[in-house]
Design a protein around this motif. Structure first.
Motif, PDB file in Angstrom:
ATOM      1  N   ARG A   5      12.267  -1.324  -5.988  1.00 46.04           N
ATOM      2  CA  ARG A   5      12.373  -2.751  -5.554  1.00 46.04           C
ATOM      3  C   ARG A   5      13.803  -3.707  -5.220  1.00 46.04           C
ATOM      4  NH1 ARG A   5       8.622  -2.752  -9.327  1.00 46.04           N
ATOM      5  NH2 ARG A   5       9.481  -3.800 -10.302  1.00 46.04           N
TER       6      ARG A   5
ATOM      7  N   ASN B 110      -1.937  -3.111  -6.770  1.00 44.46           N
ATOM      8  CA  ASN B 110      -3.520  -2.684  -6.828  1.00 44.46           C
ATOM      9  C   ASN B 110      -3.734  -1.432  -5.633  1.00 44.46           C
ATOM     10  OD1 ASN B 110      -4.633  -2.549  -8.770  1.00 44.46           O
ATOM     11  ND2 ASN B 110      -5.280  -4.534  -9.101  1.00 44.46           N
ATOM     12  N   ALA B 111      -2.582  -2.428  -4.891  1.00 47.03           N
ATOM     13  CA  ALA B 111      -2.053  -2.083  -3.028  1.00 47.03           C
ATOM     14  C   ALA B 111      -1.176  -0.897  -2.939  1.00 47.03           C
ATOM     15  CB  ALA B 111      -1.627  -3.080  -2.656  1.00 47.03           C
ATOM     16  N   ALA B 112      -1.358   0.101  -4.293  1.00 47.37           N
ATOM     17  CA  ALA B 112      -0.440   1.052  -4.578  1.00 47.37           C
ATOM     18  C   ALA B 112      -0.687   2.233  -3.189  1.00 47.37           C
ATOM     19  CB  ALA B 112      -0.254   2.238  -5.326  1.00 47.37           C
TER      20      ALA B 112
ATOM     21  N   GLY C 123       7.006  -1.475   2.187  1.00 51.32           N
ATOM     22  CA  GLY C 123       5.765  -1.903   1.666  1.00 51.32           C
ATOM     23  C   GLY C 123       5.664  -1.604   0.514  1.00 51.32           C
ATOM     24  N   PHE C 124       5.639  -0.295   0.789  1.00 49.00           N
ATOM     25  CA  PHE C 124       4.229   0.370  -0.791  1.00 49.00           C
ATOM     26  C   PHE C 124       5.761  -0.093  -1.936  1.00 49.00           C
ATOM     27  CE2 PHE C 124       2.053   3.400   1.978  1.00 49.00           C
ATOM     28  CZ  PHE C 124       1.012   3.098   1.215  1.00 49.00           C
TER      29      PHE C 124
ATOM     30  N   LEU D 291       4.416  -7.185  -6.335  1.00 57.74           N
ATOM     31  CA  LEU D 291       3.704  -8.207  -6.174  1.00 57.74           C
ATOM     32  C   LEU D 291       2.163  -7.556  -6.533  1.00 57.74           C
ATOM     33  CD1 LEU D 291       5.223  -9.018  -2.660  1.00 57.74           C
ATOM     34  CD2 LEU D 291       5.633 -10.195  -4.970  1.00 57.74           C
ATOM     35  N   ASN D 292       1.467  -6.275  -6.265  1.00 56.95           N
ATOM     36  CA  ASN D 292       0.058  -6.507  -5.741  1.00 56.95           C
ATOM     37  C   ASN D 292       0.027  -4.295  -6.066  1.00 56.95           C
ATOM     38  OD1 ASN D 292      -2.343  -6.238  -5.835  1.00 56.95           O
ATOM     39  ND2 ASN D 292      -2.327  -5.981  -3.524  1.00 56.95           N
TER      40      ASN D 292
ATOM     41  N   ASN E  49       5.295  -3.736  -2.906  1.00 58.49           N
ATOM     42  CA  ASN E  49       3.748  -4.113  -3.577  1.00 58.49           C
ATOM     43  C   ASN E  49       3.047  -3.580  -4.778  1.00 58.49           C
ATOM     44  OD1 ASN E  49       2.031  -5.267  -1.816  1.00 58.49           O
ATOM     45  ND2 ASN E  49       1.534  -3.310  -0.559  1.00 58.49           N
ATOM     46  N   GLN E  50       5.180  -2.814  -5.499  1.00 57.77           N
ATOM     47  CA  GLN E  50       5.395  -2.594  -6.487  1.00 57.77           C
ATOM     48  C   GLN E  50       5.433  -3.410  -7.875  1.00 57.77           C
ATOM     49  OE1 GLN E  50       4.402   0.439  -8.811  1.00 57.77           O
ATOM     50  NE2 GLN E  50       3.765   1.569  -6.551  1.00 57.77           N
TER      51      GLN E  50
END
Length: 221
Positions: free
Chosen positions: A105, A173-175, A163-164, A170-171, A167-168
């Motif tokens: 990140r 659950n979107a992993a 993007g992944f 931010l979200n 998302n670590q």
């Protein structure tokens, strides 16, 4: 002897930066904090690195290269091409973004503040995309390898990686999930034979042992 001291000072700056990036993230870490943690003056930090941006790239490039090389080694040991591709996707989109408290990140945070004029060097990302393209090529039958000729698949894989990684934070659950990996494998390789229309899978017992049998179903008119 003077050169050894200089090398030690540079290593101390990088070590301090890594610790602070892991704990606070790129944006919340300052060069003054790095200097204090490394036990050097702020002026000394600037002697070795003109910016915090340069420091994070100095750390990230070998970090990412080591993970790609490990992935290449692991992939080479998987003989089944679908399972090999699945491992590549899950490692790239799930495991590396989560590695070491989401260290990747930091590079996303750094890049978000930069422009073309800031001296971004695309050498590393070009190397990564080529390795990913080569890894995928080794999983595909020859008739499907033209999909990789222009390098776009490797580029798309790394854009999705970005993007992944984001998302670590931010979200979570979107992993990337195993279903996502399976979907990409189906796109590149086609669906497994036991999931294709017209194929029914059933379990039969032969001499006390369960076996999988594939039965062709009649096509509907």
């Amino acid at each position: 002897m003077a050169q050894i001291k200089k090398d030690d000072r540079r290593a101390a700056i990088l070590s301090a930066s890594y610790q602070l990036f892991m704990k606070h993230g790129y944006h919340r870490t300052t060069l003054r904090q790095i200097a204090e943690t490394a036990g050097v003056s702020l002026a000394n930090v600037y002697i070795y690195f003109p910016s915090k941006y340069q420091i994070v790239f100095e750390l990230y490039d070998p970090w990412m290269a080591a993970r790609l090389e490990q992935l290449m080694s692991e992939a080479s040991a998987i003989s089944d091409k679908r399972q090999r591709l699945r491992h590549i996707v899950l490692t790239l989109w799930r495991d590396i973004p989560a590695a070491q408290n989401g260290f990747a990140r930091n590079i996303m945070q750094a890049l978000s503040t930069q422009s073309v004029d800031d001296g971004y060097d695309p050498t590393m990302i070009a190397w990564i995309e080529k390795q990913i393209t080569d890894l995928i090529a080794g999983c595909l039958p020859s008739r499907r390898r033209p999909l990789l000729e222009d390098g776009r698949i490797g580029h798309v894989m790394m854009m999705a990686f970005d993007g992944f990684v984001i998302n670590q934070g931010l979200n979570p659950n979107a992993a990337c999930t195993e279903d996502i990996a399976d979907s990409l494998c189906a796109f590149l390789l086609g669906r497994p034979a036991d999931q294709r229309p017209g194929i029914k899978v059933r379990t039969i017992k032969t001499a006390g042992r369960s076996q999988i049998a594939k039965v062709n179903l009649p096509r509907r008119p």
